[in-house]
Design a protein around this motif. Structure first.
Motif, short mmCIF file in Angstrom:
data_model
loop_
_atom_site.label_atom_id
_atom_site.label_comp_id
_atom_site.label_asym_id
_atom_site.label_seq_id
_atom_site.Cartn_x
_atom_site.Cartn_y
_atom_site.Cartn_z
N THR A 239 -1.41 4.63 -10.78
CA THR A 239 -2.52 4.08 -10.02
C THR A 239 -2.01 3.18 -8.90
OG1 THR A 239 -3.95 4.17 -11.96
CG2 THR A 239 -4.64 2.73 -10.17
N ALA A 240 -1.06 2.33 -9.22
CA ALA A 240 -0.56 1.38 -8.22
C ALA A 240 -0.03 2.10 -6.99
CB ALA A 240 0.53 0.50 -8.83
N PHE B 152 -8.02 3.44 -19.14
CA PHE B 152 -8.76 3.39 -17.88
C PHE B 152 -8.49 4.65 -17.04
CE2 PHE B 152 -10.30 -1.18 -17.02
CZ PHE B 152 -10.89 -1.22 -18.26
N SER C 140 0.83 -1.20 0.00
CA SER C 140 0.00 0.00 0.00
C SER C 140 0.86 1.25 0.00
CB SER C 140 -0.92 0.00 1.22
OG SER C 140 -1.88 -1.03 1.10
N MET D 134 -14.38 10.94 -15.34
CA MET D 134 -15.46 10.88 -14.34
C MET D 134 -15.52 12.17 -13.52
SD MET D 134 -15.34 6.97 -12.95
CE MET D 134 -14.85 5.65 -14.05
N THR E 251 -15.10 1.02 -14.59
CA THR E 251 -14.13 1.92 -15.18
C THR E 251 -14.31 1.99 -16.70
OG1 THR E 251 -12.56 1.46 -13.42
CG2 THR E 251 -11.67 2.42 -15.43
N SER F 110 -0.82 5.04 -6.08
CA SER F 110 -1.76 6.13 -5.73
C SER F 110 -1.12 7.48 -5.95
CB SER F 110 -2.23 6.05 -4.28
OG SER F 110 -2.45 4.75 -3.86
N LYS G 172 -8.08 2.24 0.39
CA LYS G 172 -7.29 1.26 -0.35
C LYS G 172 -7.57 -0.15 0.14
CE LYS G 172 -3.12 3.84 -1.19
NZ LYS G 172 -1.65 3.91 -1.02
N LEU G 173 -7.81 -1.04 -0.79
CA LEU G 173 -7.91 -2.45 -0.45
C LEU G 173 -6.51 -3.08 -0.51
CD1 LEU G 173 -11.04 -3.48 -2.58
CD2 LEU G 173 -10.98 -2.94 -0.14
N ARG H 225 -10.44 7.43 -18.23
CA ARG H 225 -11.84 7.34 -17.83
C ARG H 225 -12.04 7.83 -16.39
NH1 ARG H 225 -11.56 4.89 -22.25
NH2 ARG H 225 -13.39 4.29 -23.47
N HIS H 226 -11.07 7.54 -15.54
CA HIS H 226 -11.17 8.08 -14.18
C HIS H 226 -11.07 9.61 -14.21
CE1 HIS H 226 -11.54 4.52 -11.70
NE2 HIS H 226 -10.68 3.92 -12.50
N PHE I 265 -7.06 -1.42 -7.91
CA PHE I 265 -6.81 -0.16 -8.61
C PHE I 265 -7.95 0.84 -8.40
CE2 PHE I 265 -3.23 -0.79 -11.91
CZ PHE I 265 -2.42 -1.30 -10.92
N VAL I 266 -9.19 0.36 -8.52
CA VAL I 266 -10.32 1.27 -8.29
C VAL I 266 -10.26 1.80 -6.86
CG1 VAL I 266 -12.83 1.33 -7.99
CG2 VAL I 266 -11.85 0.41 -10.10
N ARG J 73 -7.72 2.42 -5.19
CA ARG J 73 -6.69 3.46 -5.14
C ARG J 73 -7.21 4.77 -5.74
NH1 ARG J 73 -4.30 -0.87 -3.88
NH2 ARG J 73 -2.23 -0.90 -2.97
N HIS J 74 -8.01 4.66 -6.78
CA HIS J 74 -8.61 5.90 -7.31
C HIS J 74 -9.55 6.52 -6.28
CE1 HIS J 74 -6.98 6.15 -11.35
NE2 HIS J 74 -7.05 4.84 -11.41
N ALA K 121 -13.78 -3.51 -13.18
CA ALA K 121 -13.32 -3.29 -14.56
C ALA K 121 -14.44 -2.68 -15.39
CB ALA K 121 -12.83 -4.59 -15.19
N ARG L 156 -7.28 -7.45 -9.21
CA ARG L 156 -6.34 -6.36 -9.54
C ARG L 156 -7.10 -5.06 -9.80
NH1 ARG L 156 -3.24 -9.69 -12.86
NH2 ARG L 156 -4.33 -9.18 -14.76
N GLU L 157 -8.17 -5.14 -10.57
CA GLU L 157 -8.95 -3.93 -10.86
C GLU L 157 -9.59 -3.38 -9.60
OE1 GLU L 157 -9.09 -2.27 -13.66
OE2 GLU L 157 -8.05 -3.70 -14.93
#
Lengths: 459, 459
Positions: free
Chosen positions: A304-305, A346, A92, A353, B304, A307, B360-361, A349-350, B346-347, B349-350, B301, B342-343
């Motif tokens: 993204t990874a 992707f 994290s 949004m 996004t 953050s 964060k997961l 797209r974020h 990432f989501v 993190r967004h 996924a 994985r997605e």
């Protein structure tokens, strides 16, 4: 290296005509001469006129099977070769703790040349297998290991920019340049090595690599600016990846107007500079980068990874900046530029949004960044990134197979893209970008040399 | 189907102990009896005591090689089997135009049973190859094709929930239920078919599937609520995926307090209801879902890809909701739940970039959602999702191979995960989640039956 033969590539080819448009030629014929350059392109099999009396009658033939096509090789404008063993390992963390926890311990182990040999051989083999024909590598601070990476790229035939990392502060004492003098001496040694193995930088180019502003004393940045001026060798570094990093730069360089101004004031912001990330740049900074004609490497998976944030690629493009894609292994988890195209879509797209749908990138745009954009970023737009007469044959054969009528069993040698029949070209390409992987890259050529092949394709 | 043999699985196994913790057993031995259930688990090879006198001496042995491990099969809580040919194809569309442009034309073609046979065989084969041992399928409105999907799942051995899609408005006239009566009749016909092929719903379970509130008239929603009450068959639908969709629901159901209240008021919000997406839910709606003990399928996924939004999974979990993962093919581009984990990371993190790092997961949490969470969502937490005595052997053999010392050549049969030696278990698992794919799933079992194998693993 074996001498090349004249080769004729027959079948569909696809490349980027503009940022927003693909050029799809369903019945192509491309002749590549012994020097690895494209000699002719014929767009219609019915009217094929292979040049007569120049030996093309004896040329080797490479044909596309089924639903495949030739596509330009990918260009990875930012990848840390030495961090490859950590791909997928970041927990994290965010940038600054990630460096200390995961990255410096790994990179410092490259003082052992056997470690470097194992990792560098692997990362070059893997990136080639993903269709990466050109890579901008960060190595480590070690001269022997960095030179080994250059040797491996040359021997395996990958076009590469190879950078010894310069850093003389903010890392463990055992893993930093001792002084400005040793930093310059060692960087010069790596430049000299490449000059020895590839005098005209035909395949391998050395690249001056200050890690990022916080890692380098003003003295070293000054000296690296001079080194660039003296040698003309390109530059790569990081910029505006993460908010605490930006604050740190402001603190370390209080006299600078901005992060971008730091590099500019040391003579490191030039048309040959590749800036990775570019997430937190003011309009003024983007204007300065445009004025200097410096280049941008967008690394969506990494951003993204860790953050780090979301780079506003549409804005960068609208502001006239030149943008390519970078895997940023191991901030990024994958050495695949195809996956990076997907991640760029992707991330856009974020951004969309929150900032509106105009921010969305299209599949065509992502592929442009992965090829033509990358070629501009590395200063080779006239040689790679597309298929034009006179350009080098840096290409991949993409294979897509049709689901059989019976479809009872999976053919495990075949890639994951599913063609059910009747798909138009735009649909096939979208399926490749979103669902494809290295299994769909059957063969890879750099300057006409076959540097990777797998499964269905017999060299 | 061949009778099963007692089988002993020897080697490391990994599963989720809690939401945040993995249970890694490096020297495991798991005995699976003829009924496909786990009969015993031994955690230490040194003290192995296989039960005596019960025939285990004659058991088959399956051993892990190299760096592999056994892991519970993945549970896909939301996938449109019929949309599989469109995986990766969505352009820049968002939900409502995507339905009309890409989805309805494809789904309506499933009136042709040969088309359905080809696609459904393929999607079941592919999801199995990705380690999906349980899938919650949306089919189409067609009874024969839906029944065929149930047959194919049973024949290929995948645990599945198979739903005929109910919709009697807001789609082309040729692709909707003619009336409430036909909708209920056809749904009942699909339930009856499963009862015939699998009377106790051991492997295949029918599921009532109103597409989403806008697609169904209040009359049909009422009747589907009654159908659920009468049959006890579970329910799946979509909720709060996209802002215009939420506005449409408000417009179509002006008397309802919320989108969630629409389903509740028709008796469709029950402990057996799976709600896909859950992006735009108020605290009140989340509370109502918790009160009804309905379940959530998170489809990162897809969310996004279609720019739908970002589900706030941490908030859903903190509010006590039960969450699993869904690929949502073909809003989602991949049938892989590993990619979905994985997605989801990432989501999250967004979300963290705007709402703080607690969103964060972790890798462990993503894997929990993919297995235990999914098992809770489909109401089978006592049978699948982990390795416990008495549970079914729904499992995959994950293989990770070590980069050879020479590392000169890629072994193309081997998956993309790179093990350099010395990695701890947490690192291995992270590498699998971030860089692995179906090549790393060497074998898959459902209820003890081998339903997929590849490459290195010989059945």
């Amino acid at each position: 290296m074996a001498a090349l033969h004249k080769t004729i590539y027959i079948g569909p080819f696809v490349h980027c005509a503009t940022l927003t448009e693909l050029d799809v030629c369903p019945n192509g014929t491309i002749g590549v001469s012994e020097d690895g350059k494209i000699a002719f392109i014929l767009r219609d099999r019915q009217e094929r006129q292979v040049p007569q009396g120049q030996g093309w009658e004896e040329a080797r033939i490479v044909r596309i099977q089924d639903h495949g096509f030739f596509f330009p090789g990918f260009i990875d404008t930012h990848i840390h070769a030495s961090q490859y063993p950590n791909a997928g390992v970041f927990g994290s963390s965010t940038l600054l703790d990630w460096l200390n926890t995961y990255t410096f311990p790994l990179e410092s182990s490259f003082k052992h040349l056997d470690k470097a040999a194992r990792v560098y051989n692997r990362v070059v083999a893997r990136t080639l297998s993903h269709g990466t024909t050109t890579a901008c590598y960060y190595a480590t601070i070690h001269v022997p290991a960095t030179n080994l990476l250059a040797d491996i790229c040359q021997s395996r035939g990958q076009r590469a920019f190879v950078g010894r990392v310069c850093m003389d502060r903010m890392s463990p004492e055992h893993y930093q340049d001792e002084s400005t003098e040793t930093a310059i001496r060692d960087s010069q040694a790596c430049i000299d090595h490449v000059k020895q193995i590839d005098p005209h930088f035909d395949l391998i180019t050395p690249i001056i690599t200050p890690r990022f502003a916080p890692s380098c004393t003003p003295e070293s940045l000054t000296a690296l600016g001079h080194l660039h001026q003296r040698t003309g060798v390109p530059i790569q570094t990081h910029i505006a990846e993460n908010k605490p990093e930006c604050a740190l730069v402001q603190e370390l360089f209080p006299e600078s107007k901005s992060y971008t101004d730091v590099y500019d004031s040391f003579g490191l912001l030039t048309p040959k500079t590749i800036l990775a990330h570019c997430i937190y740049l003011s309009e003024e900074e983007q204007h300065l980068i445009r004025t200097r004609d410096s280049k941008v490497s967008h690394c969506p998976a990494s951003n993204t990874a860790l953050s780090s944030g979301t780079a506003k690629v549409r804005q960068l493009l609208d502001n006239g900046l030149t943008v390519g894609l970078g895997t940023d292994v191991s901030g990024g988890y994958t050495p695949s530029i195809l996956a990076q195209a997907r991640e760029a879509l992707f991330v856009s797209r974020h951004v969309a949004m929150t900032e509106g749908s105009q921010a969305k990138l299209s599949v065509e745009e992502a592929l442009y960044l992965a090829t033509r954009g990358g070629a501009q970023v590395v200063g080779l737009a006239d040689r790679i990134g597309g298929f034009e007469v006179g350009m080098d044959w840096d290409a991949q054969m993409v294979t897509l197979s049709e689901v059989s009528e019976k479809s009872d069993e999976l053919d495990q040698g075949v890639g994951p893209v599913e063609i059910f029949g009747g798909e138009e070209w735009g649909v096939k390409i979208a399926k490749w970008v979103y669902t494809g992987d290295d299994r769909n890259t059957a063969a890879v050529w750099v300057k006409g040399r076959l540097v990777h092949s797998r499964g269905m394709f017999k060299a």
